[in-house]
Design a protein around this motif. Sequence first.
Motif, PDB file in Angstrom:
ATOM      1  N   GLN A 347       0.813  -1.205   0.000  1.00  0.00           N
ATOM      2  CA  GLN A 347       0.000   0.000   0.000  1.00  0.00           C
ATOM      3  C   GLN A 347       0.848   1.258   0.000  1.00  0.00           C
ATOM      4  OE1 GLN A 347      -2.626  -0.880   3.437  1.00  0.00           O
ATOM      5  NE2 GLN A 347      -4.294  -0.672   1.985  1.00  0.00           N
ATOM      6  N   ILE A 348       2.080   1.151   0.503  1.00  0.00           N
ATOM      7  CA  ILE A 348       2.988   2.293   0.559  1.00  0.00           C
ATOM      8  C   ILE A 348       4.271   1.925  -0.181  1.00  0.00           C
ATOM      9  CG2 ILE A 348       4.261   3.871   2.048  1.00  0.00           C
ATOM     10  CD1 ILE A 348       2.231   3.356   4.223  1.00  0.00           C
ATOM     11  N   ILE A 349       4.558   2.641  -1.254  1.00  0.00           N
ATOM     12  CA  ILE A 349       5.754   2.386  -2.054  1.00  0.00           C
ATOM     13  C   ILE A 349       6.655   3.617  -1.970  1.00  0.00           C
ATOM     14  CG2 ILE A 349       6.676   1.883  -4.343  1.00  0.00           C
ATOM     15  CD1 ILE A 349       3.993   0.575  -5.014  1.00  0.00           C
ATOM     16  N   ASN A 354      12.307  11.256  -0.553  1.00  0.00           N
ATOM     17  CA  ASN A 354      11.382  12.368  -0.345  1.00  0.00           C
ATOM     18  C   ASN A 354      10.031  12.196  -1.031  1.00  0.00           C
ATOM     19  OD1 ASN A 354      13.169  14.113   1.218  1.00  0.00           O
ATOM     20  ND2 ASN A 354      14.342  14.355  -0.658  1.00  0.00           N
ATOM     21  N   SER A 355       9.709  11.005  -1.509  1.00  0.00           N
ATOM     22  CA  SER A 355       8.405  10.818  -2.158  1.00  0.00           C
ATOM     23  C   SER A 355       7.920   9.385  -2.000  1.00  0.00           C
ATOM     24  CB  SER A 355       8.472  11.197  -3.641  1.00  0.00           C
ATOM     25  OG  SER A 355       9.334  10.328  -4.349  1.00  0.00           O
ATOM     26  N   TRP A 356       6.594   9.239  -1.913  1.00  0.00           N
ATOM     27  CA  TRP A 356       5.949   7.940  -1.729  1.00  0.00           C
ATOM     28  C   TRP A 356       4.680   7.874  -2.581  1.00  0.00           C
ATOM     29  CZ3 TRP A 356       8.019  11.076   1.846  1.00  0.00           C
ATOM     30  CH2 TRP A 356       8.969  10.571   2.731  1.00  0.00           C
ATOM     31  N   LEU A 357       4.389   6.692  -3.112  1.00  0.00           N
ATOM     32  CA  LEU A 357       3.098   6.407  -3.731  1.00  0.00           C
ATOM     33  C   LEU A 357       2.283   5.603  -2.726  1.00  0.00           C
ATOM     34  CD1 LEU A 357       3.928   5.473  -7.438  1.00  0.00           C
ATOM     35  CD2 LEU A 357       2.531   7.394  -6.648  1.00  0.00           C
ATOM     36  N   ILE A 358       1.126   6.127  -2.358  1.00  0.00           N
ATOM     37  CA  ILE A 358       0.337   5.500  -1.294  1.00  0.00           C
ATOM     38  C   ILE A 358      -1.101   5.312  -1.765  1.00  0.00           C
ATOM     39  CG2 ILE A 358      -0.399   5.676   1.107  1.00  0.00           C
ATOM     40  CD1 ILE A 358       1.900   7.530   1.656  1.00  0.00           C
ATOM     41  N   GLU A 359      -1.661   4.122  -1.493  1.00  0.00           N
ATOM     42  CA  GLU A 359      -3.061   3.872  -1.820  1.00  0.00           C
ATOM     43  C   GLU A 359      -3.971   4.686  -0.905  1.00  0.00           C
ATOM     44  OE1 GLU A 359      -4.130  -0.197  -1.780  1.00  0.00           O
ATOM     45  OE2 GLU A 359      -2.706  -0.780  -3.352  1.00  0.00           O
ATOM     46  N   GLU A 383     -10.169   7.639   8.942  1.00  0.00           N
ATOM     47  CA  GLU A 383      -9.392   6.451   9.262  1.00  0.00           C
ATOM     48  C   GLU A 383      -8.375   6.091   8.197  1.00  0.00           C
ATOM     49  OE1 GLU A 383     -12.524   3.704   9.735  1.00  0.00           O
ATOM     50  OE2 GLU A 383     -12.961   4.248  11.817  1.00  0.00           O
ATOM     51  N   THR A 384      -8.535   6.641   6.990  1.00  0.00           N
ATOM     52  CA  THR A 384      -7.639   6.327   5.892  1.00  0.00           C
ATOM     53  C   THR A 384      -7.055   7.605   5.304  1.00  0.00           C
ATOM     54  OG1 THR A 384      -9.383   6.408   4.221  1.00  0.00           O
ATOM     55  CG2 THR A 384      -9.003   4.285   5.330  1.00  0.00           C
ATOM     56  N   LEU A 385      -6.069   7.439   4.430  1.00  0.00           N
ATOM     57  CA  LEU A 385      -5.474   8.605   3.767  1.00  0.00           C
ATOM     58  C   LEU A 385      -6.501   9.285   2.862  1.00  0.00           C
ATOM     59  CD1 LEU A 385      -3.028  10.350   3.226  1.00  0.00           C
ATOM     60  CD2 LEU A 385      -2.267   8.702   1.519  1.00  0.00           C
ATOM     61  N   ALA A 386      -7.378   8.475   2.207  1.00  0.00           N
ATOM     62  CA  ALA A 386      -8.433   9.063   1.389  1.00  0.00           C
ATOM     63  C   ALA A 386      -9.385   9.896   2.243  1.00  0.00           C
ATOM     64  CB  ALA A 386      -9.200   7.955   0.667  1.00  0.00           C
ATOM     65  N   GLY A 387      -9.677   9.404   3.436  1.00  0.00           N
ATOM     66  CA  GLY A 387     -10.536  10.155   4.346  1.00  0.00           C
ATOM     67  C   GLY A 387      -9.903  11.463   4.767  1.00  0.00           C
ATOM     68  N   VAL A 412      -3.470  13.966  -5.188  1.00  0.00           N
ATOM     69  CA  VAL A 412      -4.279  12.871  -5.722  1.00  0.00           C
ATOM     70  C   VAL A 412      -3.781  12.542  -7.124  1.00  0.00           C
ATOM     71  CG1 VAL A 412      -6.582  12.119  -6.375  1.00  0.00           C
ATOM     72  CG2 VAL A 412      -6.275  13.594  -4.377  1.00  0.00           C
ATOM     73  N   VAL A 413      -3.452  11.266  -7.361  1.00  0.00           N
ATOM     74  CA  VAL A 413      -2.946  10.826  -8.663  1.00  0.00           C
ATOM     75  C   VAL A 413      -4.026  10.138  -9.484  1.00  0.00           C
ATOM     76  CG1 VAL A 413      -1.276   9.321  -9.819  1.00  0.00           C
ATOM     77  CG2 VAL A 413      -0.597  10.600  -7.786  1.00  0.00           C
ATOM     78  N   ASP A 414      -4.817   9.275  -8.840  1.00  0.00           N
ATOM     79  CA  ASP A 414      -5.799   8.486  -9.576  1.00  0.00           C
ATOM     80  C   ASP A 414      -7.082   8.364  -8.776  1.00  0.00           C
ATOM     81  OD1 ASP A 414      -6.877   6.863 -11.565  1.00  0.00           O
ATOM     82  OD2 ASP A 414      -6.085   5.018 -10.658  1.00  0.00           O
ATOM     83  N   VAL A 415      -8.220   8.578  -9.432  1.00  0.00           N
ATOM     84  CA  VAL A 415      -9.548   8.443  -8.821  1.00  0.00           C
ATOM     85  C   VAL A 415     -10.389   7.541  -9.707  1.00  0.00           C
ATOM     86  CG1 VAL A 415     -11.642   9.635  -8.085  1.00  0.00           C
ATOM     87  CG2 VAL A 415      -9.417  10.729  -7.763  1.00  0.00           C
ATOM     88  N   ASP A 416     -11.054   6.549  -9.104  1.00  0.00           N
ATOM     89  CA  ASP A 416     -11.897   5.607  -9.839  1.00  0.00           C
ATOM     90  C   ASP A 416     -13.291   5.597  -9.219  1.00  0.00           C
ATOM     91  OD1 ASP A 416     -12.888   3.625 -11.466  1.00  0.00           O
ATOM     92  OD2 ASP A 416     -11.876   1.982 -10.399  1.00  0.00           O
ATOM     93  N   HIS A 417     -14.277   6.174  -9.939  1.00  0.00           N
ATOM     94  CA  HIS A 417     -15.652   6.234  -9.441  1.00  0.00           C
ATOM     95  C   HIS A 417     -15.701   6.848  -8.035  1.00  0.00           C
ATOM     96  CE1 HIS A 417     -17.190   4.008 -12.857  1.00  0.00           C
ATOM     97  NE2 HIS A 417     -16.257   3.078 -12.664  1.00  0.00           N
ATOM     98  N   PHE A 418     -15.135   8.014  -7.908  1.00  0.00           N
ATOM     99  CA  PHE A 418     -15.107   8.792  -6.658  1.00  0.00           C
ATOM    100  C   PHE A 418     -14.198   8.187  -5.588  1.00  0.00           C
ATOM    101  CE2 PHE A 418     -19.453   9.429  -8.414  1.00  0.00           C
ATOM    102  CZ  PHE A 418     -19.282  10.734  -8.843  1.00  0.00           C
ATOM    103  N   LYS A 419     -13.579   7.057  -5.886  1.00  0.00           N
ATOM    104  CA  LYS A 419     -12.674   6.424  -4.915  1.00  0.00           C
ATOM    105  C   LYS A 419     -11.242   6.832  -5.225  1.00  0.00           C
ATOM    106  CE  LYS A 419     -10.784   1.960  -3.538  1.00  0.00           C
ATOM    107  NZ  LYS A 419     -10.723   0.510  -3.861  1.00  0.00           N
ATOM    108  N   ILE A 420     -10.540   7.344  -4.210  1.00  0.00           N
ATOM    109  CA  ILE A 420      -9.139   7.731  -4.393  1.00  0.00           C
ATOM    110  C   ILE A 420      -8.282   6.469  -4.399  1.00  0.00           C
ATOM    111  CG2 ILE A 420      -7.229   9.073  -3.476  1.00  0.00           C
ATOM    112  CD1 ILE A 420      -9.217  10.866  -2.086  1.00  0.00           C
ATOM    113  N   ASP A 421      -7.736   6.149  -5.563  1.00  0.00           N
ATOM    114  CA  ASP A 421      -6.926   4.947  -5.678  1.00  0.00           C
ATOM    115  C   ASP A 421      -5.501   5.166  -5.191  1.00  0.00           C
ATOM    116  OD1 ASP A 421      -8.735   3.126  -6.497  1.00  0.00           O
ATOM    117  OD2 ASP A 421      -8.320   3.286  -8.628  1.00  0.00           O
ATOM    118  N   GLN A 422      -4.904   6.280  -5.615  1.00  0.00           N
ATOM    119  CA  GLN A 422      -3.485   6.464  -5.314  1.00  0.00           C
ATOM    120  C   GLN A 422      -3.160   7.940  -5.133  1.00  0.00           C
ATOM    121  OE1 GLN A 422      -0.469   5.008  -8.217  1.00  0.00           O
ATOM    122  NE2 GLN A 422      -0.118   3.413  -6.690  1.00  0.00           N
TER     123      GLN A 422
END
Length: 442
Positions: A347-349, A354-359, A383-387, A412-422
């Motif tokens: 979930q965390i890359i 100085n940078s991370w890709l996070i779900e 409770e989540t990063l999207a929240g 925000v990098v990617d959103v799928d049907h209102f859900k923050i993917d990454q």
Amino acid sequence: MSLFQNIVIIAILIAGAGFLSLTEIALAGARKVKLKILAEAGDERAQKVLDLQANSADFFAASQIGLNAVAILGGILGEGAFRPYFLSFVSRFYSGQWAETISFSLSFTLVTSLFILFADLMPKRLAMIAPEKIAVSVINPIQIFIVICKPLAWIINAIANLLFRLFKVNTTRDDNITFDDISAVMDAGAQAGVLQKQEHHFIENVFELEERNVPSSMTTRENVIYFTLKETEDSIRQKLAEYPYSKFLVCNENIDEVIGYVDAKDILVRILNNQKINQLNESTIRTVLTIPDTLTLSELLDRFRSTKEKFAVVINEYALVVGVITLSDIMITVMGDWVTPMEEEQQIIKRDNNSWLIEGSTPIEDVMHALTIDEMPDQENYETLAGFMMYKLRKIPRPADTVIFGTYKFEVVDVDHFKIDQLLVTRLLEDKIEQIEDLGEN
């Protein structure tokens, strides 16, 4: 008395005051945990120190009697012993009316400096190096000294207790250990090399079980794989092959109509016995533990222990299924990558320093660990990063929406049907932070 005799007496007084100072700090600073270990190992002196700490009024009264008596006596003797010599020395250069005052000041400064250095500063610093060892060594002679000072100490303590009661001062020592105390000890152990980095991380996560809610570690609703009562045999086989889970929910028609769960090994036994696997009934469906989403992970562990279950369905206040959680999920929360399957997507890359890709579904506690953030703003509201992003933006995020918090930029990098993917999280350099602050002011 001669100068030599005065010097010997002052040296003895300094040694006595130094011993009392050493003892006072050692007995006050000795840690109960280490003393209990020594006492359990059979050292009677350690138990005496524990008993003295539990009832320390007599000791501190006796200690102050000795320290003050020695200091006053040392001042009187020192002033009388050294002042004539300083007066003789000063008279060589100055013979005015201030000669007596100057010689007295020099004598007072010398004696006071000797007492500060050898009777106060050095003994106390030595006592702080190994308080338990020193406390155990001096406990027997100090108990004799307490007995000698007992009558006067009793009178002083009686007056002190009366004053404390008069001003309603609570003199009971609070020995309760808080999480902050334990955390400080763990940090010290990690810095000293006693605890390895991963051990420190495990212990911190165990304590966090009391604060983290079930949704932070569960498999969310959209990722739950389940069977229906009308599931075809080919569909069941395909799900068993595609998803290597040990347990699957069984629902009537949709996920909110939970009937129970099946164990994958029971279905595999039916396959080996050439039995149909699409006939899910009472012999294969087990009763599932249902829990509210407000439980903490610590409370869930108690439920698992009392019910002998390892799998639970999580529902919200509207009786809708929001996810499932297993005992393995809690273990992963505690131990992280050490028990996470290698093939499971992270979930965390970390891209670089100085940078991370996070779900977006990553629990906010895991994000804080990865970014070494101590506290998030209004953390009880998500409770989540999207929240976190939705709470700060006050809207449904879209790609390229950003939030600046502290020294980090959340994009925000990617959103799928209102859900923050990454999301892309970047640590900002100091000049970037200053530019952002200037833009905010303008």
